[in-house]
Motif scaffolding. Structure first.
Motif, short mmCIF file in Angstrom:
data_model
loop_
_atom_site.label_atom_id
_atom_site.label_comp_id
_atom_site.label_asym_id
_atom_site.label_seq_id
_atom_site.Cartn_x
_atom_site.Cartn_y
_atom_site.Cartn_z
N PRO A 1 0.84 -1.20 0.00
CA PRO A 1 0.00 0.00 0.00
C PRO A 1 0.87 1.25 0.00
O PRO A 1 0.85 2.06 0.93
N LEU A 2 1.69 1.37 -1.06
CA LEU A 2 2.65 2.47 -1.14
C LEU A 2 2.13 3.59 -2.03
O LEU A 2 1.29 3.38 -2.89
N ASP A 3 2.68 4.74 -1.81
CA ASP A 3 2.52 5.85 -2.75
C ASP A 3 3.91 6.11 -3.34
O ASP A 3 4.79 5.26 -3.26
N ARG A 4 4.12 7.24 -3.93
CA ARG A 4 5.42 7.54 -4.54
C ARG A 4 6.53 7.43 -3.51
O ARG A 4 6.46 8.01 -2.42
N SER B 1 12.18 2.97 3.90
CA SER B 1 11.71 3.80 2.79
C SER B 1 10.79 4.89 3.30
O SER B 1 10.10 4.72 4.32
N GLY B 2 10.79 6.03 2.57
CA GLY B 2 9.88 7.12 2.87
C GLY B 2 9.09 7.44 1.63
O GLY B 2 9.63 7.42 0.50
N SER B 3 7.79 7.71 1.82
CA SER B 3 6.94 7.92 0.64
C SER B 3 5.91 9.00 0.89
O SER B 3 5.86 9.60 1.97
N ARG C 1 8.59 3.03 6.20
CA ARG C 1 8.41 1.59 6.21
C ARG C 1 9.76 0.89 6.31
O ARG C 1 10.76 1.36 5.75
N LEU C 2 9.73 -0.25 6.99
CA LEU C 2 10.89 -1.13 7.07
C LEU C 2 10.57 -2.42 6.34
O LEU C 2 9.49 -3.00 6.50
N THR D 1 4.51 14.33 3.27
CA THR D 1 5.38 13.37 2.56
C THR D 1 6.72 13.23 3.27
O THR D 1 7.31 14.23 3.71
N VAL D 2 7.22 12.00 3.35
CA VAL D 2 8.55 11.74 3.89
C VAL D 2 9.52 11.73 2.72
O VAL D 2 9.46 10.87 1.84
#
Length: 1751
Positions: A1508-1511, A1526-1528, A1534-1535, A1553-1554
């Motif tokens: 369930p990711l975005d950019r 990750s940052g999105s 997320r790990l 946004t991260v």
């Protein structure tokens, strides 16, 4: 190439210049002799100002030596008593005829040879004491009734020195610009003088001190070694003179070129080129420019292999720095500076102007430089000034050009210069205007075309002597005073045509075969004194005339842009309002006008003339339309032998073919055509039809190949009706279409009148005259024209033959009698023993004369000389422009000039023949015949007006096309010569290629040198001064291809600087054409063709080789030969520089093979409805919703013609079987037929019913019939010859959407909206079969090439194959999901292509019905090229035509399912990349909402992390490499488990946004930066937020931990960098310095330095202990998005918007090490592998590139 000069006509009153249509010029009723009678004392100018060349340092001025007195007695014109006047003179002897006026001080700085005149009023004592200020000179010039100041022309025969002080003549514009000269007037007075003994030193010694190019190279290398490249680039010429020249020659106090041990004696030679430059220019630029920009193609080189080396004379240049004595007070220095103008005159090649605007030196602001330019132009003519400028430099010079404001060190010098220029041009304003026009428009020079000569050239005697003959008395050249009047013109018909004005025909066409006198007649028409266009009625012209002479051997003469600029220049000279208008245009924009000439025509001619800036009548003369016919394409068989029996009626070749449409195309139009005089029907004309052979119909004409006819018919005709035209042409031009083309073009504007040279020729009077250059006839037009109106226009009975034959027989062979005697004594192998009378000469006789001349000449030479002559002829045949003698000398061929049979009669060249005019002569053939004390050819002939001064030709070319054709065809010229143009191409290619390679061997200016500066408003950075010559840029590839040198071509294509120079000049289309003509291209050539076809439009603005290399790396597949060659080039350059090289190891997501799309043709403004290939595959025709038909050159993608005439959508286009005609049908209900030779609409076939629309057109296989289908359900059949509808086939009950003729003939197929396919028998008009089966309308039918199978595409989404003999459906091809709009068979009939509205194009195996490949593209029409390699499609949502590679389409489907060979990768922007600690895996995050893991060894994608990711904006590995963070845009961190690929944790807390994540060194903490302006610290194990760091005022783009984990750095949109104590969670430092947002921060491994990259295009290195900026790294041309330190901390990598990755040496303070190119879009992230040997980058181009270091 060199720019050209301005022009003025000459008054019959003497040497003064008369006003030209309102341009203010001074005019005097007195002769020069009368003005000379009033000349007075002369005072010297100091020489120092010349040495400084307009420097502002007044301390260089020095007082001149004490002057001496001499007495000059001048006898007045009326015979009155001599007047004694005293003159002041320096120790050098002055010329007695120097015209002087004004008053000036004897002190000051100036060039000694250019003396300011004095008024007659002051006494001698006043002059000596400087009684009148020199600054009053200009004011006095207009009030004193004395002769005007003039520029001295050196070389007067009656001068004792003939040099340092020579006869003064006004600096009149050379007649070269118009080629017009007045008659030479006899001297009106006698002069005598008492003079002092000449000085001991030779005053002209400096004129012989040139340095050869090889010597200049050696000298430059020595200077580089002595001073170092960096220092030399920073030195001005003045500094070099002080620091080296003066010091080196101090002991001998001599000229540098005469100093022992500096320059080898063999490298000192008489100069060919004068170098004009400012001493404030950079010294290195002077050397680089001379060796590179201008004379690269004329460099000294060893003779070609296989030819005996001979001393042909070396190319030498005159540079004041080297040739002038630099020691004050020496006699040599005084004489050197006094003889500068003698040097200019001696340099027959002209003046090379070196500019250095990048260093702030504008030559237009220097009075002395303008004076040098003016002297060169006045002495040598329009093309004497060679200056290369980019558009912005040209604009800067034109804006700053004002002789009145030009700076000069000494006021007396400036006064003298301005007065002299005013005397010649009438006023400084007139001079400014003419030079600005010249620099703006860069007109062509026509002096060779319009020259007059008073006697035949000495070639007659020389040639006969070489042949062992003695000239008969009738062939001996007349004395210098004899005027040849053997043939004269009767211009009565021309005058009548002129008198008719706009009521008469718009065009007067002179029709004549080869050698019948067309060009001489056109030259005679231009003559201002005796031609019918001459000025009458007190000097006011009846008409304003402009002219252009087309020449087969000069491609520049065939370029529309050059023609328009040249015509505009001539008209602007004569029309003041037009001149003012043109000079208001932006010079940079004018310099960048498209080469097709359309924009130039509108801006320079149509707008101003239509606005009323013209006059009562303008006549434009264009000679030689036939010489613009394109040559036989490279690789194509030549036409049949020239001497085959002529066709019985001399009809154009297409009439002899089976294509009946030719009858319609070639029939003379009766619509408005006025044929006042009958077309040529003389016996000679009929016999000249040898070119029209029976087999000529098989040779297809190039589509719209004659650009000059296109220019005349499409653009010039649209000028106002007061503009009329005189043109000349061979009636066989354009395959016989030329007359019909002219009739059609001017049918609606009074039509065309036809005349022949024979009809305008009066009865001849022996002896036969000399031949004028560039012409087909032999007589002196200046003396042989008859301006009267009587005498009759018919040719004399004995004067209807080929006049060029007369010239060959009389001037080359010494007359018929001498030729026959020579043949009897020793018949040459191929000589014709019995020659016909001159009156009955035909083209066949001309060829026989050629055979006799060359056989006799060649057979008497030794073997080595024969080889040299043969090689020279081959080179001249291959040349695309006239070749400089210096180039031939460098090739070792100039010595063979004097051995050429017919030299200076049939082949133009300098009189000196093999020395490159190194003696300073280079004059015309009449030079030896003028009286005077000087010996012939020494430049010391009797001083004459500049109008009659000898021409300084420095080029060689074949004058007559008939000779070139004869030489090029060994079937005609015979085995003795056996000349091969291919060998000439190979020889030229070898030499030019060697020069290009030599140029590339010179290094560019050092980084940071002044040469890197850019001109204000100019995009050009002077990265290097060494560029190939314009000739090499334009034609080297053509020569390599024609010579078959594939190896050298491959090597040349890897010289990226050469490609940059070619592409930046807009020569991409020509480059593609030349490369595509290579039979059997190499893999590299194939790759380069693919790349150039796609990228040439982008590369037009290319500046450097690095730009070209970068583009190639960006757009060539990584597996292509071109890409690999570029990689090797990069590594080789790095190795040569002694630094590590980087190459691409993996292109993650990059295609390895070429994609299917070959290119896009852009030009239509609305959707393309129809596409079709010409039968020969060279041209593509397209019809569009914009109501136009466009013709495209398939090889280059260039639009060669736009056919306008329809008023609604063009639905269909079709080529006739021969390719000579095109049919188009549109919604306007019309079918139009177009002549493909001219692009003219020759017929409009109109449908009968209102509202009827044409949906389809098709030609019968024999070209005799044309079918059309309409929306009214009818199929019409038209007779192509008459244009009449012969059948109307009825049967369809709805619109007929498609028609097609069977290849086997006799059957016509049609498909329509009634869902049926019908077969028709046109002979009976019956429908023979109706085929049912489709469940939707049938949109397209197409026959298999075998004529047995018919394919149909329908709205039911299927393609059906029908057996036409039975009417059965044999196969149904299914796969499309929407209506099928088009189908087309492959040329071999095995495959079928279809297009559909489902946005796919599919290729089918017709035998199996299997889909072989597909393309994602919407199409209304698709067409298969005749060679089966390319598909063309139209109908996409954009108005472009796409070209597809068939093999790539099928191969992609077989290998990767249509992905074009690309590896699996991201489908959107890559934002972040990161390496695992062991360097085995690379992670990437993208806007496509995925994270991909890549094997660093193989480059394969091993895993794709989705959820369930975005950019995804950031990825980072934990120190142990087990977890990926990750940052999105979903605001979470997320790990991910690296092994399983699953998401193990999601940290929530951010409100935006991260954008960045970073692990602490121990792996327990994780930091994240967000758009919510905060930084959060997370416990990696528990996921708890340990701290929130606040302080930034905007988005936090980047965060990074220090190596010890105690400090966190962050960068933000607020343009600050902050340091945070991670334990205390507080900001410890705020570092300001960036002017815009900070996008990236990175720590050096030692923790002492922090790097930050910013939108402000800089990188800053911060000392974290002090919080200050330690260094600023500049080099990026756009935003910096990412920075990263190498593991050893010595190198910093950065990426940004300029698409490059840059590497910086941090240990040296941030020096740029290298630039890694390849990404075609922004670089968002860079990351080092743990071992520091690899570097990864992620980009907006959706790929990741992994570079590896080698060495």
């Amino acid at each position: 190439m060199g720019c050209t000069a301005s022009v003025a006509t000459r008054s019959t009153h003497g040497n003064k210049v008369v006003p030209d249509s309102g341009i203010v010029r001074r005019n005097s009723s007195r002769s020069d002799a009368e003005s000379t009678a009033e000349c007075v004392a002369k005072v010297p100018l100091s020489a120092v100002s010349y040495l400084g060349l307009c420097t502002s340092k007044s301390d260089q001025a020095a007082s001149s030596p004490k002057p001496r007195l001499k007495v000059m007695r001048v006898r007045s014109k009326s015979g009155a008593d001599d007047k004694e006047q005293q003159t002041i003179e320096k120790t050098s002897v002055e010329d007695p005829d120097l015209t002087m006026q004004g008053n000036e001080s004897p002190k000051g700085s100036r060039k000694d040879s250019l003396e300011a005149p004095q008024p007659s009023g002051p006494s001698t004592s006043d002059l000596i004491t400087g009684g009148s200020s020199s600054k009053d000179l200009l004011a006095n010039a207009d009030t004193q009734k004395v002769a005007l100041p003039t520029i001295p022309l050196p070389g007067a025969a009656d001068s004792p020195t003939a040099g340092a002080g020579a006869t003064a003549m006004p600096l009149s514009p050379h007649p070269a610009s118009t080629g017009l000269s007045g008659s030479n007037e006899a001297a009106a007075e006698e002069t005598a003088m008492e003079q002092l003994p000449p000085p001991a030193s030779d005053p002209l010694a400096v004129t012989r001190l040139g340095i050869t190019l090889s010597g200049l190279r050696k000298l430059y290398d020595a200077l580089r070694d002595r001073f170092g490249p960096q220092r030399l680039w920073s030195m001005s010429t003045e500094e070099l003179a002080r620091a080296w020249v003066a010091e080196t020659t101090a002991g001998q106090r001599c000229r540098l070129l005469e100093a022992a041990g500096i320059v080898d004696a063999c490298d000192v030679a008489p100069p060919v080129y004068f170098i004009s430059h400012s001493w404030q220019n950079r010294a290195a630029l002077l050397f680089e420019s001379v060796l590179g920009h201008y004379l690269l193609g004329s460099g000294d080189a060893s003779a070609d292999a296989g030819i005996t080396a001979r001393k042909d004379g070396l190319t030498a240049v005159w540079i004041d720095l080297l040739a002038v004595n630099q020691h004050e007070g020496t006699e040599e220095r005084r004489l050197d500076l006094a003889a500068v103008q003698d040097v200019v005159r001696a340099c027959s090649g002209g003046t090379i102007a070196i500019t250095d605007l990048a260093a702030g030196v504008n030559p237009a602001s220097r009075a002395w430089i303008l004076y040098e330019w003016a002297t060169a132009l006045a002495t040598h003519g329009l093309d004497a000034l060679h200056i290369q400028l980019d558009p912005y430099e040209r604009s800067s010079i034109i804006r700053g050009l004002d002789i009145r404001q030009a700076s000069c060190n000494n006021i007396a010098d400036k006064a003298m210069i301005q007065a002299a220029i005013a005397a010649s041009y009438g006023s400084p304003e007139a001079f400014n205007t003419q030079l600005r026009l010249q620099l703006l428009l860069q007109p062509l020079s026509y002096r060779e075309d319009l020259r007059r000569r008073a006697a035949p050239p000495p070639a007659a005697a020389a040639s006969s002597h070489r042949l062992g003959m003695s000239l008969p008395p009738s062939a001996v050249p007349p004395s210098p005073t004899t005027r040849v009047t053997s043939t004269c013109w009767d211009f009565s018909p021309v005058s009548s045509w002129l008198d008719a004005g706009e009521q008469g025909s718009r065009v007067l066409c002179l029709l004549g075969g080869s050698g019948e006198g067309k060009s001489t007649l056109c030259a005679a028409l231009c003559d201002p004194e005796v031609g019918p266009l001459r000025a009458v009625d007190g000097g006011s012209g009846r008409v304003v005339c402009a002219h252009h002479f087309v020449r087969f051997g000069d491609r520049r003469r065939q370029e529309p842009l050059r023609i328009i600029k040249s015509l505009a220049y001539q008209l602007a000279e004569r029309l003041p309002l037009l001149s003012n208008y043109v000079l208001q245009l932006d010079a940079a924009e004018v310099a960048q006008l498209p080469t097709d000439g359309s924009a130039a025509f509108e801006e320079l001619m149509l707008k101003p003339l239509s606005a009323g800036l013209g006059t009562a009548q303008v006549v434009i003369i264009i000679d030689g339309l036939d010489e613009a016919d394109p040559p036989t394409p490279l690789g194509q068989a030549p036409p049949p032998p020239l001497l085959l029996p002529p066709s019985p009626r001399r009809l154009p070749a297409p009439l002899l073919s089976s294509d009946a449409a030719a009858a319609l195309l070639l029939s003379p139009s009766a619509r408005g055509s006025r044929v006042h005089l009958p077309p040529p029907t003389s016996p000679s004309t009929a016999q000249n039809g040898a070119l029209a052979v029976a087999g000529a119909a098989a040779v297809s004409l190039p589509v719209c190949g004659n650009k000059v006819v296109q220019l005349l018919a499409k653009q010039l005709r649209s000028l106002p009706t007061f503009v009329r035209f005189v043109v000349s042409t061979d009636p066989g031009a354009m395959g016989g279409h030329v007359r019909a083309a002219l009739d059609r073009a001017f049918a609606d504007c009074s039509g065309v009148s036809y005349m022949t040279p024979q009809q305008l020729r009066c009865r001849p009077r022996p002896p036969l005259p000399a031949m004028t250059d560039n012409d087909d006839c032999s007589f002196d037009t200046a003396a042989a024209v008859s301006p009267g109106r009587g005498g009759g226009g018919a040719a004399a009975a004995g004067n209807s033959g080929v006049l060029l034959y007369h010239t060959v027989m009389n001037e080359c062979l010494g007359g018929v009698a001498a030729a026959a005697a020579a043949a009897t004594a020793k018949p040459p192998p191929a000589a014709k023993p019995v020659l016909p009378p001159l009156a009955a000469a035909t083209v066949a006789d001309l060829h026989a004369a050629y055979s006799q001349l060359f056989s006799a000449g060649i057979s008497r030479l030794g073997k080595s000389d024969q080889e040299a002559v043969r090689a020279l002829l081959e080179v001249l045949l291959a040349a695309q422009e006239p070749l400089p003698v210096t180039l031939l000398a460098a090739m070792g061929l100039a010595g063979a000039l004097r051995l050429l049979p017919g030299y200076r009669v049939l082949i133009a060249g300098p009189i000196s023949g093999g020395d490159g005019d190194s003696d300073g002569d280079g004059g015309d053939a009449d030079e030896d015949y003028h009286g005077g004390a000087g010996r012939p050819g020494d430049g010391l002939n009797t001083a004459r007006s500049v109008f009659s001064s000898p021409e300084r030709r420095h080029t060689v070319r074949i004058l007559h096309k008939s000779l070139a054709d004869w030489l090029a065809d060994p079937r005609v010229s015979g085995p003795l010569l056996a000349t091969s143009p291919a060998r000439g191409h190979a020889r030229l290619a070898h030499y030019l290629f060697t020069q290009v390679v030599a140029a590339a061997s010179y290094s560019a200016p050092p980084p940071g040198s002044v040469s890197q500066l850019q001109l204000p408003n100019s995009p050009r950075a002077a990265a290097t001064c060494r560029t190939p010559s314009p000739y090499a840029l334009t034609y080297l590839v053509r020569h390599l291809v024609a010579g078959g040198d594939r190896e050298s071509l491959d090597a040349l294509l890897q010289h990226y600087g050469f490609l940059a120079a070619v592409l930046s000049r807009g020569l991409g289309h020509s480059l593609l054409r030349d490369m595509l003509s290579l039979p059997g291209p190499t893999p590299l050539v194939c790759d380069m063709l693919r790349w150039l076809a796609e990228q040439q439009a982008v590369l037009v603005g290319t500046l450097t080789g690095e730009d070209v290399l970068g583009n190639l790396l960006q757009h060539c597949p990584v597996g292509s030969v071109a890409f690999q060659a570029a990689q090797q080039h990069i590594l080789a350059e790095a190795a040569a520089a002694g630094r590590p090289g980087w190459r691409l190891r993996h292109g993650l997501g990059l295609p390895r093979n070429w994609p299917a799309l070959r290119g896009m043709l852009e030009g239509h403004s609305r959707v393309v409805m129809a596409v079709t290939w010409s039968p020969d595959g060279r041209t593509l025709a397209t019809g569009s919703g914009d109501a136009t038909v466009r013709l495209w050159e398939a090889a280059s993608g260039e639009c060669i013609a736009t056919l306008e005439g329809h008023i609604s959508d063009v639905q269909a286009v079709a080529w006739s079987p021969s390719g000579g005609a095109l049919a188009s049908g549109g919604n306007d209900g019309n079918v139009k037929l177009w002549d493909m030779a001219t692009g003219d609409c020759v017929a409009t076939l109109m449908l009968s019913q209102p509202g009827e629309e044409v949906r389809s057109v098709a030609w019968s296989c024999d070209g005799r019939a044309l079918a059309s289908g309409s929306n009214m359900g009818e199929v019409r059949v038209w007779d192509a010859a008459s244009g009449e509808c012969v059948l109307a086939l009825e049967g369809h009950v709805d619109a007929v959407l498609s028609v097609a003729w069977s290849p086997r003939g006799g059957i016509l197929a049609s498909g329509g909206e009634d869902e049926t396919v019908r077969l028709w028998h046109p002979a009976s008009g019956q429908c023979t079969s109706t085929m049912l089966g489709h469940a939707g309308c049938v949109r397209k039918v197409a026959w298999n090439p075998d004529g047995r199978t018919l394919a149909s595409g329908s709205d039911d989404a299927t393609i059906r194959l029908w057996d036409t003999s039975s009417g059965d459906c044999t196969s149904t091809l299914e796969g499309h999901s929407w209506p099928v709009t088009c189908v087309c068979w492959s040329p071999d009939g095995r495959d079928l292509v279809s297009g559909s509205t489902d946005q796919t194009i599919r290729i089918w195996d017709a035998g199996t019905g299997v889909c072989l490949g597909g393309l994602e593209e919407f199409s209304y029409s698709v067409s298969w090229s005749p060679d089966g390699r390319t598909l063309a499609s139209g109908g996409s949502i954009d108005p472009s035509v796409r070209l597809w590679d068939v093999a790539a389409t099928i191969g992609a489907a077989e290998e990767t399912g249509g992905s074009g060979g690309a590896q699996q990768g991201h489908s959107d922007i890559v934002n972040s990349v990161a390496w695992t600690p062991d360097g085995k895996t690379l992670a990437s995050g993208s806007d496509d909402r995925t994270i991909r893991l890549w094997d660093a060894t193989t480059g394969e994608c091993t895993s794709t992390l989705e959820g369930p990711l975005d950019r995804v904006f950031a990825v980072a590995w934990s120190p142990d490499g087990r977890t990926l963070a990750s940052g999105s845009r979903d605001m979470g961190v997320r790990l991910w488990n690296a092994k399983s690929g699953g998401c193990t944790s999601v940290f929530k807390g951010h409100l935006d946004t991260v954008y960045s994540v970073a692990w602490g060194p121990d792996g327990t903490a994780l930091a994240s930066g967000s758009g919510d302006k905060t930084i959060r610290l997370w416990n990696a194990t528990s996921g708890q937020c340990m701290a929130t760091l606040e302080g930034h005022q905007d988005t936090v783009w980047s965060v990074a931990w220090s190596p010890d984990g105690k400090t966190l750095a962050s960068g933000s949109i607020d343009a600050t960098v902050r340091l945070w104590d991670s334990e205390a969670a507080r900001c410890t430092a705020k570092m300001d310095g960036h002017s815009s947002e900070v996008r990236s921060v990175a720590w050096c491994p030692d923790g002492t330095t922090l790097a930050s990259g910013s939108i402000d295009m800089t990188i800053r290195l911060w000392d974290t202990s002090r919080g200050n900026c330690a260094a600023v790294l500049r080099g990026h041309c756009g935003c910096v998005f990412s920075v990263a330190f190498s593991p050893d901390g010595r190198t910093l990598a950065s990426g940004g918007r300029d698409k490059n990755v840059r590497l910086w040496d941090v240990s040296t303070g941030g020096e740029l090490i290298t630039v890694l190119q390849g990404h075609p879009d922004d670089v968002n992230s860079v990351a080092w592998s743990p071992d520091g040997r690899s570097l990864a980058s992620g980009s907006d181009d959706e790929t990741i590139r992994v570079y590896v270091r080698e060495g």
